[in-house]
Design a protein around this motif. Structure first.
Motif, PDB file in Angstrom:
ATOM      1  N   ASP A 180       0.832  -1.200   0.000  1.00 36.36           N
ATOM      2  CA  ASP A 180       0.000   0.000   0.000  1.00 36.36           C
ATOM      3  C   ASP A 180       0.873   1.259   0.000  1.00 36.36           C
ATOM      4  O   ASP A 180       2.109   1.173  -0.076  1.00 36.36           O
ATOM      5  N   ALA A 181       0.246   2.417   0.097  1.00 40.82           N
ATOM      6  CA  ALA A 181       0.968   3.694   0.046  1.00 40.82           C
ATOM      7  C   ALA A 181       1.980   3.839   1.177  1.00 40.82           C
ATOM      8  O   ALA A 181       2.957   4.583   1.057  1.00 40.82           O
ATOM      9  N   ASP A 182       1.773   3.117   2.285  1.00 40.23           N
ATOM     10  CA  ASP A 182       2.707   3.147   3.405  1.00 40.23           C
ATOM     11  C   ASP A 182       3.776   2.061   3.297  1.00 40.23           C
ATOM     12  O   ASP A 182       4.569   1.868   4.220  1.00 40.23           O
ATOM     13  N   GLY A 183       3.758   1.313   2.186  1.00 37.57           N
ATOM     14  CA  GLY A 183       4.736   0.257   1.985  1.00 37.57           C
ATOM     15  C   GLY A 183       4.402  -1.015   2.750  1.00 37.57           C
ATOM     16  O   GLY A 183       5.287  -1.816   3.035  1.00 37.57           O
ATOM     17  N   LEU A 184       3.114  -1.204   3.080  1.00 37.58           N
ATOM     18  CA  LEU A 184       2.704  -2.352   3.883  1.00 37.58           C
ATOM     19  C   LEU A 184       1.749  -3.274   3.134  1.00 37.58           C
ATOM     20  O   LEU A 184       1.060  -2.860   2.206  1.00 37.58           O
ATOM     21  N   LEU A 185       1.726  -4.503   3.592  1.00 38.26           N
ATOM     22  CA  LEU A 185       0.877  -5.546   3.030  1.00 38.26           C
ATOM     23  C   LEU A 185       0.165  -6.224   4.201  1.00 38.26           C
ATOM     24  O   LEU A 185       0.822  -6.671   5.141  1.00 38.26           O
ATOM     25  N   PRO A 186      -1.179  -6.315   4.186  1.00 35.53           N
ATOM     26  CA  PRO A 186      -1.870  -7.033   5.258  1.00 35.53           C
ATOM     27  C   PRO A 186      -1.604  -8.529   5.168  1.00 35.53           C
ATOM     28  O   PRO A 186      -1.487  -9.083   4.070  1.00 35.53           O
ATOM     29  N   VAL A 187      -1.489  -9.169   6.347  1.00 32.81           N
ATOM     30  CA  VAL A 187      -1.163 -10.585   6.421  1.00 32.81           C
ATOM     31  C   VAL A 187      -2.121 -11.280   7.391  1.00 32.81           C
ATOM     32  O   VAL A 187      -2.240 -10.871   8.547  1.00 32.81           O
ATOM     33  N   ILE A 188      -2.777 -12.319   6.905  1.00 34.71           N
ATOM     34  CA  ILE A 188      -3.632 -13.153   7.734  1.00 34.71           C
ATOM     35  C   ILE A 188      -2.826 -14.407   8.053  1.00 34.71           C
ATOM     36  O   ILE A 188      -2.267 -15.032   7.153  1.00 34.71           O
ATOM     37  N   VAL A 189      -2.775 -14.769   9.338  1.00 33.65           N
ATOM     38  CA  VAL A 189      -2.021 -15.955   9.742  1.00 33.65           C
ATOM     39  C   VAL A 189      -2.994 -16.980  10.319  1.00 33.65           C
ATOM     40  O   VAL A 189      -3.771 -16.662  11.218  1.00 33.65           O
ATOM     41  N   THR A 190      -2.940 -18.202   9.784  1.00 35.71           N
ATOM     42  CA  THR A 190      -3.762 -19.295  10.297  1.00 35.71           C
ATOM     43  C   THR A 190      -2.870 -20.438  10.760  1.00 35.71           C
ATOM     44  O   THR A 190      -1.720 -20.556  10.331  1.00 35.71           O
ATOM     45  N   ALA A 191      -3.429 -21.270  11.622  1.00 38.90           N
ATOM     46  CA  ALA A 191      -2.721 -22.452  12.083  1.00 38.90           C
ATOM     47  C   ALA A 191      -2.659 -23.457  10.942  1.00 38.90           C
ATOM     48  O   ALA A 191      -3.687 -23.789  10.354  1.00 38.90           O
ATOM     49  N   ALA A 192      -1.474 -23.927  10.618  1.00 35.29           N
ATOM     50  CA  ALA A 192      -1.296 -24.872   9.515  1.00 35.29           C
ATOM     51  C   ALA A 192      -2.095 -26.148   9.743  1.00 35.29           C
ATOM     52  O   ALA A 192      -2.655 -26.713   8.807  1.00 35.29           O
ATOM     53  N   GLU A 193      -2.171 -26.586  10.985  1.00 35.37           N
ATOM     54  CA  GLU A 193      -2.831 -27.847  11.310  1.00 35.37           C
ATOM     55  C   GLU A 193      -4.357 -27.746  11.328  1.00 35.37           C
ATOM     56  O   GLU A 193      -5.048 -28.624  10.822  1.00 35.37           O
TER      57      GLU A 193
END
Length: 157
Positions: A27-40
């Motif tokens: 984005d304009a601030d140089g950031l990317l949203p990240v969703i983290v889930t449990a692999a299992e």
């Protein structure tokens, strides 16, 4: 924050959506949203942001790194608590402006700074009788946050 520079920028939507080139749309601030889930289990563990350096480190090391907007600093998940996130898979969405990390929690088995498995430990009921009250989903704490982080009033998220 500086403009993302560690990854190419694709201006062609077809190339962005169909090629095999990782070209995150920060984005304009140089950031990317990240969703983290449990692999299992697939449970949502947390939501955070990455800048280009955090993404590059995550790819290089296999451990989740993020950008803290409040501290304006790069951080490796678990550097204080020991509850690291070992990345099993990274996916990007169609236009490469969101990431999904499937990860394994190392350490005490908690992803949230409150000591719970997930940062999403409360449910929001809906309907006319909901009354704006939250309902606890995860109550068990896997570690004592005060012992790990010290005075909670000084913890800046």
């Amino acid at each position: 924050m500086t403009e993302a520079k560690l990854f190419p920028k694709l201006d062609d939507n077809t190339a962005l959506e169909e090629s095999d080139i990782l070209a995150p749309a920060f984005d304009a601030d140089g950031l990317l949203p990240v969703i983290v889930t449990a692999a299992e289990t697939g449970e949502v563990l947390m939501f955070a942001y990455m800048n280009d350096e955090a993404l590059a480190l995550s790819i290089d090391t296999g451990e989740a790194h993020f950008w803290s907007r409040s501290r304006k600093a790069l951080w490796r998940k678990g550097e204080t608590s020991g509850n690291k996130l070992r990345i099993a898979e990274i996916r990007t969405d169609c236009d490469q402006d969101v990431l999904w990390l499937k990860a394994e929690i190392k350490g005490a088995g908690a992803c949230c700074h409150t000591g719970r498995v997930s940062c999403f430990y409360r449910s929001v009921p809906f309907g006319k009788e909901a009354g704006g009250k939250l309902v606890a989903v995860h109550t068990e704490r896997h570690f004592d946050p005060d012992a790990v982080y010290g005075d909670p009033s000084k913890t800046k998220l």
